[in-house]
Every structure is written in C-alpha cells, then in structure tokens.
Design an enzyme around this catalytic site. Structure first.
Site, PDB file in Angstrom:
ATOM      1  N   HIS A 193       0.829  -1.210   0.000  1.00 50.39           N
ATOM      2  CA  HIS A 193       0.000   0.000   0.000  1.00 50.39           C
ATOM      3  C   HIS A 193       0.860   1.256   0.000  1.00 50.39           C
ATOM      4  O   HIS A 193       1.993   1.263   0.462  1.00 50.39           O
ATOM      5  CB  HIS A 193      -0.933   0.021   1.218  1.00 50.39           C
ATOM      6  N   HIS A 201       4.617   0.137   0.370  1.00 48.58           N
ATOM      7  CA  HIS A 201       5.311  -0.686   1.366  1.00 48.58           C
ATOM      8  C   HIS A 201       4.409  -1.774   1.915  1.00 48.58           C
ATOM      9  O   HIS A 201       3.191  -1.767   1.700  1.00 48.58           O
ATOM     10  CB  HIS A 201       5.905   0.184   2.477  1.00 48.58           C
TER      11      HIS A 201
HETATM   12  C1  OGA Z   1       3.040   2.544   8.102  1.00 55.75           C
HETATM   13  C2  OGA Z   1       3.113   1.092   7.909  1.00 55.75           C
HETATM   14  C3  OGA Z   1       4.803  -0.461   8.402  1.00 55.75           C
HETATM   15  C4  OGA Z   1       5.324  -1.180   9.589  1.00 55.75           C
HETATM   16  O1  OGA Z   1       3.554   3.036   9.099  1.00 55.75           O
HETATM   17  O2  OGA Z   1       2.489   3.224   7.240  1.00 55.75           O
HETATM   18  O3  OGA Z   1       2.556   0.556   6.986  1.00 55.75           O
HETATM   19  O4  OGA Z   1       6.253  -1.952   9.380  1.00 55.75           O
HETATM   20  N1  OGA Z   1       3.895   0.492   8.781  1.00 55.75           N
HETATM   21  O5  OGA Z   1       4.819  -1.007  10.689  1.00 55.75           O
HETATM   22 MN    MN Z   2       1.694   2.124   5.686  1.00 51.26          MN
END
Ligand code: OGA
Ligand code: MN
Length: 283
Positions: free
Chosen positions: A97, A253
C-alpha cells in the site's frame, strides 16, 4: 560531519550516515536529507530514538502533518500515530500500500520509528513505483497513462478489525463519511523529480474508472503482482531506534505479518503532499 548515503538495493533505499536527528536540523542537513529522499525514495537511519516531539518537529520541516482518521494518536503528540499490536490488529498492513492514498492530497512521505520489536520478524519492505513503471512494456505504459482509478479507505480498514467497540465504530463511521473514495491517475508524475510512477496499490485501489469491471479486475491483478516484484524492492530489518523516511509519492510498502503474538510498537509522523497529477495533465 557530512551526510552520506549508502545505497542498499538497485531500485531504491539508502542508509544515511552522519546525521543525528536529536539535534536541530540545519538548513544544510535539511536540504541534504530532502535530496537524498528524492534520489533514493526511502532512507534509513540507525540510532535515532527520538521523542514524539522531536519526530514531529523533523517531519514538520517537510510540510504540514496529517492526522489519521482511524489509527490511535500518541497521548502527548497527536500528530504521531501509534502502531501498536496491543492496540490494533495490524494484519491489514501486510498488504502492498501507499499510505492514505484515499484522500485528495495523499502524504508526501512518512517518518516511521521503531520503539519495540519482536526478537526477529516484523521487517518492512518498500517497492519503487518508478522502477515498476519503467519495467512495463511501452504499449502497456501508453494504455495506463490515459487511465485513472478509485482509492477507497474501506479496502484496508475493514469493519471487523476497526469497528469492534462503540468508540472504534464511531471513529470508523466518521472516517468513512469524511473520506469517500477519490479518483487518482494510474500513472503519477512526481511533483519534484518529474519521474513517472505506477500509482496503484492493493491496499486502497479498487477500480479503474475507464474500463469494464472485468477488465479493471484483470488489469489491477496484473499491476499489483507486477509492482510487488522483488526486483523493485528493499527490505528493512529493524532495530529499536531505527527511523525510516519514505517518499510516499513514488513508493509503496508492506509490513511483514510474521511475528504475532509478540508485541511490536512503531511511531509514525505523516507529511501531507499534493494532488497526484497524471502525465497528460497540464501543471
Ligand atoms: C506505516 C506502515 C509499516 C510497519 O507506518 O504506514 O505501513 O512496518 N507500517 O509497521
Ligand atoms: Mn503504511
């Protein structure tokens, strides 16, 4: 001390040396960090156990901060969002996302700080949307440049996990009402570098506007799989005190969901960005 960037993978990602964010950010280091972000798309810094206030202040140098409609806020610093497995079931972050693409002006970027970690597991992966776009064939790139898609908050925040107490349900309903689906170009031109990136993610993209439903489903399936190819990625193994700073306009990510029931706590500051523009829109 001079700031240097150590590249971590061909597509994106660099480790930053020579910067301590507990010290006020000078104009020179701010400019270097900004340049590094544009060049590498995601930056990693070790040993930066910032207070929520310090983290907020660094992020605010890059723009106005976003307050998330659903995730909990830090009690002392509302602009710091808390991702804590004891407060929320975070399995929905284990999906590729781009953060908050369900608003008209999705975030420019975020600063994520590791506060408490399982002994192993809980890595985060980032993928470069410009690398993904560049690897598509010319006819597909040409097709995508004329398309747009809906992005919808409900896709990643299911009622089953974000509406289970009266308080949570109220927040969830308010968030849905305040954030109807938005339409963004499928190919985004980076507002600072001019690079083109594929702007879809499994987390929030629901439908390509100009296609039939079955065409949209098939093309999105192809694009989600393409964008998640390991060649476009970097994977980060966290230590407490690490800070990641990513350009949310050109990356997506995935938070690896492989450590439950252990606890993991992260703090995020989210910097607002601009309205995504497609290659055929006049600036
Ligand atoms: C964010 C997310 C990733 C994580 O903070 O946007 O997707 O590894 N976190 O916690
Ligand atoms: Mn995120």
């Amino acid at each position: 001390m001079t700031i240097t960037f150590e590249r971590l993978s061909p597509a994106l990602g660099a480790l930053v040396h020579g910067l301590d964010l507990r010290e006020p950010l000078t104009a020179t280091s701010h400019a270097a960090l900004h340049q590094g972000l544009l060049e590498h798309q995601v930056l990693f810094l070790r040993d930066q156990l910032l207070t929520p206030r310090q983290q907020r202040d660094v992020a605010a140098r890059f723009g106005d901060l976003h307050i998330h409609p659903i995730y909990p806020k830090h009690p002392e610093q509302p602009e710091i969002l808390v991702l804590d497995t004891e407060l929320n079931d975070l399995r929905d972050n284990a999906l590729w996302h781009t953060d908050v693409s369900f608003i008209q002006t999705p975030p420019l970027g975020s600063l994520l700080s590791a506060r408490q970690l399982p002994p192993y597991g809980g890595d985060t992966l980032w993928a470069s949307n410009s690398a993904a776009y560049a690897a598509l064939s010319a006819p597909i790139r040409e097709l995508l440049e004329g398309l747009s898609a809906w992005h919808d908050l409900s896709k990643s925040f299911p009622l089953e996990r974000f509406g289970q107490t009266p308080d949570a349900l109220e927040r969830f309903n308010a968030a849905r009402a305040a954030n109807p689906p938005v339409r963004h170009p499928l190919v985004r031109v980076h507002p600072e570098t001019g690079a083109k990136g594929l702007f879809v993610s499994e987390g929030f993209t629901t439908r390509i506007v100009e296609l039939t439903e079955s065409e949209s489903d098939a093309l999105l399936r192809l694009l989600f799989a393409h964008a998640a190819r390991p060649e476009f990625q970097v994977r980060w193994q966290w230590r407490v005190g690490d800070l990641a700073f990513w350009d949310n306009r050109i990356t997506q990510h995935y938070a690896c969901d492989d450590y439950r029931p252990q606890r993991r706590v992260m703090h995020r500051a989210t910097i607002l960005g601009d309205r995504p523009r497609g290659p055929r829109e006049a600036i």
